[in-house]
Design an enzyme around this catalytic site. Structure first.
Site, PDB file in Angstrom:
ATOM      1  N   GLU A  38      13.789  -6.000 -46.088  1.00  0.00           N
ATOM      2  CA  GLU A  38      12.726  -5.100 -45.623  1.00  0.00           C
ATOM      3  C   GLU A  38      11.732  -4.896 -46.780  1.00  0.00           C
ATOM      4  O   GLU A  38      12.155  -4.780 -47.942  1.00  0.00           O
ATOM      5  CB  GLU A  38      13.411  -3.765 -45.252  1.00  0.00           C
ATOM      6  N   LYS A 109       9.564  -1.879 -36.860  1.00  0.00           N
ATOM      7  CA  LYS A 109      10.801  -1.077 -36.904  1.00  0.00           C
ATOM      8  C   LYS A 109      10.778   0.056 -35.867  1.00  0.00           C
ATOM      9  O   LYS A 109       9.857   0.880 -35.852  1.00  0.00           O
ATOM     10  CB  LYS A 109      10.965  -0.499 -38.317  1.00  0.00           C
ATOM     11  N   CYS A 142      16.677  -2.646 -40.901  1.00  0.00           N
ATOM     12  CA  CYS A 142      17.489  -1.626 -41.583  1.00  0.00           C
ATOM     13  C   CYS A 142      18.062  -0.566 -40.651  1.00  0.00           C
ATOM     14  O   CYS A 142      18.965  -0.851 -39.897  1.00  0.00           O
ATOM     15  CB  CYS A 142      16.695  -1.028 -42.746  1.00  0.00           C
TER      16      CYS A 142
HETATM   17  C1  ACM Z   1      16.250   2.185 -44.248  1.00  0.00           C
HETATM   18  O1  ACM Z   1      16.112   2.171 -43.023  1.00  0.00           O
HETATM   19  N1  ACM Z   1      15.488   1.461 -45.043  1.00  0.00           N
HETATM   20  C2  ACM Z   1      17.294   2.995 -44.875  1.00  0.00           C
END
Ligand code: ACM
Length: 260
Positions: A38, A109, A142
């Site tokens: 990420e 995301k 993530c």
């Molecule tokens: C995250 O979602 N980077 C902890």
């Protein structure tokens, strides 16, 4: 098919240097799919939204996209990486998949973690699956791991390999990904980073422990919690199409959705 990841340790804001770290590390490596962490080129902990905006690119443009596109063509591979995406007034924590012909697929995301909510807009792309060579690929980023629905949705859409760019700070994730792989009978590739960022008076230590996991929940390759490095493993993506838990149990067909 050879799937790979690189666990990095970016220097905050040093985009060119962070991209170079990856290009040098994979120069003599061979792979079909490479997953990077990420926000791999910018770093993670932004002081505020304006700082993040100053490091963001429009999807499909900017130095990070151009360099990764070149690398994908050179290596004849699909490369998936996390980046800061600006779109009009919005700012997303996104992942891009770039293939050797320059085709690209964008995921934003869905589940923002903690203070990310002060910086980013929640993703709008939703979960989807695309084809690369003989594999069906899905992406999540993530903290999406914390919602089993993310991986389940991708698996129901037919994903064989879930690519998971990450900057993990919760130590429970690497083991939880064994469950995500097992409960969906898919391959997962969690590409994490290591190191520490302390830019807002709240130190963040990234957990490392990047892992490639099989549809049976077996760890096929992994890295430690402080090292950077490249790992790869040969897989057959169609192994993820067999959803028989026992001869009498089909993982998806036996779901009792009327009770959920
Ligand atoms: C995250 O979602 N980077 C902890």
């Amino acid at each position: 098919m050879k799937i790979a990841l690189y666990q990095n340790s970016p220097v905050f804001g040093e985009i060119e240097q962070n991209i170079k770290e990856v290009s040098v590390a994979v120069k003599n490596e061979d792979f079909d799919i490479l997953v990077l962490p990420e926000l791999f080129a910018t770093g993670y902990q932004f002081k505020n939204r304006d700082e993040a905006l100053s490091l963001a690119d429009k999807a499909g443009s900017g130095i990070t996209f151009e360099r990764i596109q070149q690398l994908a063509a050179q290596k004849d591979a699909l490369i998936i990486y996390g980046f800061l995406e600006k779109k009009g007034k919005k700012l997303f924590n996104s992942a891009m998949a770039v293939d050797p012909s320059g085709n690209s697929f964008l995921y934003q995301k869905t589940h923002l973690f903690d203070t990310e909510k002060n910086i980013f807009n929640p993703g709008e792309t939703g979960f989807f699956v695309f084809d690369y060579k003989e594999a069906k690929i899905g992406m999540m980023i993530c903290f999406d791991w914390r919602y089993p629905e993310s991986a389940r949705k991708l698996a129901l859409l037919g994903a064989q390999i879930i690519c998971h760019p990450s900057n993990l700070v919760l130590s429970t994730c690497p083991d939880a990904m064994i469950t995500r792989a097992l409960e969906n009978m898919v391959f997962t590739v969690t590409s994490d980073r290591v190191g520490l960022e302390n830019r807002c008076g709240q130190p963040l230590k990234f957990t490392g422990k990047s892992r490639i996991i099989s549809p049976q929940g077996k760890i096929l390759a992994e890295l430690g919690d402080i090292e950077t490095g490249f790992i790869a493993t040969e897989i057959n993506p169609t192994d993820a199409d067999n959803k028989a838990v026992t001869p009498n149990n089909h993982l998806f067909d036996d779901r009792r959705t009327e009770f959920y």
